[in-house]
Design a protein around this motif. Sequence first.
Motif, PDB file in Angstrom:
ATOM      1  N   SER A  70       0.893  -1.272  -0.062  1.00  0.00           N
ATOM      2  CA  SER A  70      -0.008   0.121   0.190  1.00  0.00           C
ATOM      3  C   SER A  70       0.598   1.200   0.081  1.00  0.00           C
ATOM      4  CB  SER A  70      -1.002   0.128   1.314  1.00  0.00           C
ATOM      5  OG  SER A  70      -0.180  -0.067   2.340  1.00  0.00           O
ATOM      6  N   ALA A  71       2.065   1.274  -0.204  1.00  0.00           N
ATOM      7  CA  ALA A  71       3.161   2.247  -0.165  1.00  0.00           C
ATOM      8  C   ALA A  71       3.632   2.567  -1.449  1.00  0.00           C
ATOM      9  CB  ALA A  71       4.012   2.046   0.873  1.00  0.00           C
ATOM     10  N   VAL A  72       3.656   3.532  -1.996  1.00  0.00           N
ATOM     11  CA  VAL A  72       4.520   3.967  -3.637  1.00  0.00           C
ATOM     12  C   VAL A  72       5.208   4.909  -3.616  1.00  0.00           C
ATOM     13  CG1 VAL A  72       3.788   4.230  -5.802  1.00  0.00           C
ATOM     14  CG2 VAL A  72       2.072   3.042  -4.379  1.00  0.00           C
ATOM     15  N   TYR A  73       6.421   4.961  -4.099  1.00  0.00           N
ATOM     16  CA  TYR A  73       7.379   5.957  -4.128  1.00  0.00           C
ATOM     17  C   TYR A  73       7.466   6.420  -5.645  1.00  0.00           C
ATOM     18  CZ  TYR A  73      11.666   8.540  -3.765  1.00  0.00           C
ATOM     19  OH  TYR A  73      12.813   9.678  -3.574  1.00  0.00           O
ATOM     20  N   TYR A  74       7.522   7.644  -5.928  1.00  0.00           N
ATOM     21  CA  TYR A  74       7.630   8.107  -7.211  1.00  0.00           C
ATOM     22  C   TYR A  74       8.938   8.653  -7.269  1.00  0.00           C
ATOM     23  CZ  TYR A  74       2.475   8.259  -7.409  1.00  0.00           C
ATOM     24  OH  TYR A  74       1.230   8.017  -7.672  1.00  0.00           O
ATOM     25  N   VAL A  75      10.015   7.884  -8.196  1.00  0.00           N
ATOM     26  CA  VAL A  75      11.351   8.214  -8.262  1.00  0.00           C
ATOM     27  C   VAL A  75      11.432   9.463  -8.929  1.00  0.00           C
ATOM     28  CG1 VAL A  75      13.442   7.169  -9.195  1.00  0.00           C
ATOM     29  CG2 VAL A  75      11.613   5.880  -8.567  1.00  0.00           C
ATOM     30  N   PRO A  76      12.038  10.498  -8.503  1.00  0.00           N
ATOM     31  CA  PRO A  76      12.239  11.955  -9.193  1.00  0.00           C
ATOM     32  C   PRO A  76      13.582  11.752 -10.186  1.00  0.00           C
ATOM     33  CG  PRO A  76      13.356  11.898  -7.057  1.00  0.00           C
ATOM     34  CD  PRO A  76      12.543  10.499  -7.074  1.00  0.00           C
ATOM     35  N   LEU A  77      13.217  11.107 -11.187  1.00  0.00           N
ATOM     36  CA  LEU A  77      14.386  11.087 -12.494  1.00  0.00           C
ATOM     37  C   LEU A  77      15.182  12.267 -12.614  1.00  0.00           C
ATOM     38  CD1 LEU A  77      12.552   8.238 -14.413  1.00  0.00           C
ATOM     39  CD2 LEU A  77      14.388   7.994 -12.600  1.00  0.00           C
ATOM     40  N   ALA A  78      14.181  13.352 -12.765  1.00  0.00           N
ATOM     41  CA  ALA A  78      14.799  14.602 -13.345  1.00  0.00           C
ATOM     42  C   ALA A  78      15.816  15.209 -12.376  1.00  0.00           C
ATOM     43  CB  ALA A  78      13.694  15.604 -13.829  1.00  0.00           C
ATOM     44  N   THR A  79      15.787  14.929 -11.072  1.00  0.00           N
ATOM     45  CA  THR A  79      16.757  15.376 -10.182  1.00  0.00           C
ATOM     46  C   THR A  79      17.864  14.787  -9.824  1.00  0.00           C
ATOM     47  OG1 THR A  79      15.836  14.160  -8.377  1.00  0.00           O
ATOM     48  CG2 THR A  79      14.648  16.363  -8.835  1.00  0.00           C
ATOM     49  N   ILE A  80      18.123  13.644 -10.444  1.00  0.00           N
ATOM     50  CA  ILE A  80      19.197  12.524 -10.303  1.00  0.00           C
ATOM     51  C   ILE A  80      20.276  13.005 -11.214  1.00  0.00           C
ATOM     52  CG2 ILE A  80      20.109  10.297 -10.241  1.00  0.00           C
ATOM     53  CD1 ILE A  80      17.132   9.467  -9.732  1.00  0.00           C
ATOM     54  N   ASN A  81      21.553  13.328 -10.864  1.00  0.00           N
ATOM     55  CA  ASN A  81      22.711  13.573 -11.663  1.00  0.00           C
ATOM     56  C   ASN A  81      23.459  12.208 -11.525  1.00  0.00           C
ATOM     57  OD1 ASN A  81      25.367  14.301 -12.623  1.00  0.00           O
ATOM     58  ND2 ASN A  81      24.843  16.322 -12.435  1.00  0.00           N
TER      59      ASN A  81
END
Length: 478
Positions: free
Chosen positions: A150-161
């Motif tokens: 029941s837990a979901v994480y949205y990976v912030p791809l645009a912030t990853i260098n």
Amino acid sequence: MGVVKATYADYFDEAKQQYKYEFQTVVDSAYRYVKLYSVVDSVYKTVDNEAYNSGNGNDSDNGSTTPGGSTGGTGGGNDNGGVTNPGDGSTAVNSIKAGSDGSLDAQALKDALAKGDTLEIVLNGDMVNIPAWVLKDSGDNKQITVRNGSAVYYVPLATINYDSLASSLSIGASDLYIRVTVKFVSESMRSTMQTEAAAMGGKIIGTPADFNLEAATTAGKTSMINTGNVYVPRSLNFDTVLNQAKTTAFLYNETTKTMTFVPAFYTFSDGKTDVMVKRQGNSIYGVLELNKTFSDIKGHWAESNIMMLANKLVVDGVTNTTFQPDRSVTRAEFAAMLVRSLGIQNTGGSSTFKDVASNQWYADVVATAAKLKLVDGYEDGTFRPNNQITREELSAMVVRALSYAGVNTSTEITKGQAMLSKFKDSHTIIWAKDEIAAALSLGIIDGMTSTTIEPLQQATRAQSATMLKRFLTAAKFI
């Protein structure tokens, strides 16, 4: 919701003996699915489940070793993975499973990302190590979510260098992994939280979860990923309808054992609630139910707003039983409320204002508000923290907070100018005409009468709470 495209039954849940159909639409940037648990001839297509689950490309091996020691061939079948690919209106099954040790087959990931712009990674444990080179090559326009029940994480791809992270760990980009952890707290920790909640007159709803984003290597080295000022979403799903006015998402501080407000947008569907927490950092998040009230707000015009924000840990009473809604508010007090509404932890830095002493209760919060450009000082270098805040100052601070939260306030200024012109005292606005215009357009502030705005009037605690509630609503923080 209207008619949306459906695929055939793409997954059979052996445990529940249920066929899963993926009807999908986008609701507030999050995907919602309707599952039908019986065979419906009009949309059903017979699927060899064993062949389907083993033939989706997840049994390939690119020869690389993921952190955890396996060779990445452990990705499983699809689980609730239907998505809508933005732009072409097509549908595709796009879900892969991580191994129990957190491994994820690089080729399976690459193939899944080639199917569309969205992908769900289903955990078979508490974390996944995502091959960074695949993410880098696929671009940052993808939406990847990591689900643990029941837990979901949205990976912030645009912030990853990726190059910077690889360099900091002294490895090549091909040896870098992005580790996402979604772990529910232990019963012991939940019990500790419940004790704290009970002391506040509330209770914990469901089980809080710890969300973390790190860079990792095969040798076991890790480094936290700083997402900057981006409000990264993560969701907690509940099989019941939560009372939004009496519940709040919270951040749990393990050191101080305290709970503080974090922005969270509620979505309701089919008797269930999705609480999408939005915050810049990683931590433990959960949902708390409270039922606070104050003896001196019954029947007050701002009663519902005050009660909601008290239950959300945004505003406090003057005492345990009184709020004093018509009392004025100081500049320091409102700065504290606003920083709290943004879900920001105080930076602990020193203020540059010469009248804000480091030993004052508001020193940290004023320094934080200044750093975020929510407040300005006066020309003489002072902040005047104990001055009563005016409606003009309050409006300006709220509009700046909206900008910080990602709301485009500049487009509202022109709309608001026409609204502002109907107030005969608008000429008394000293310096924040654009901000007040934007606040009018966004519904943050109203006139005191149909013809007066009274920008120099001191704002009350009730007015402050109401503007904060409107701010949180406009920013989709509640």
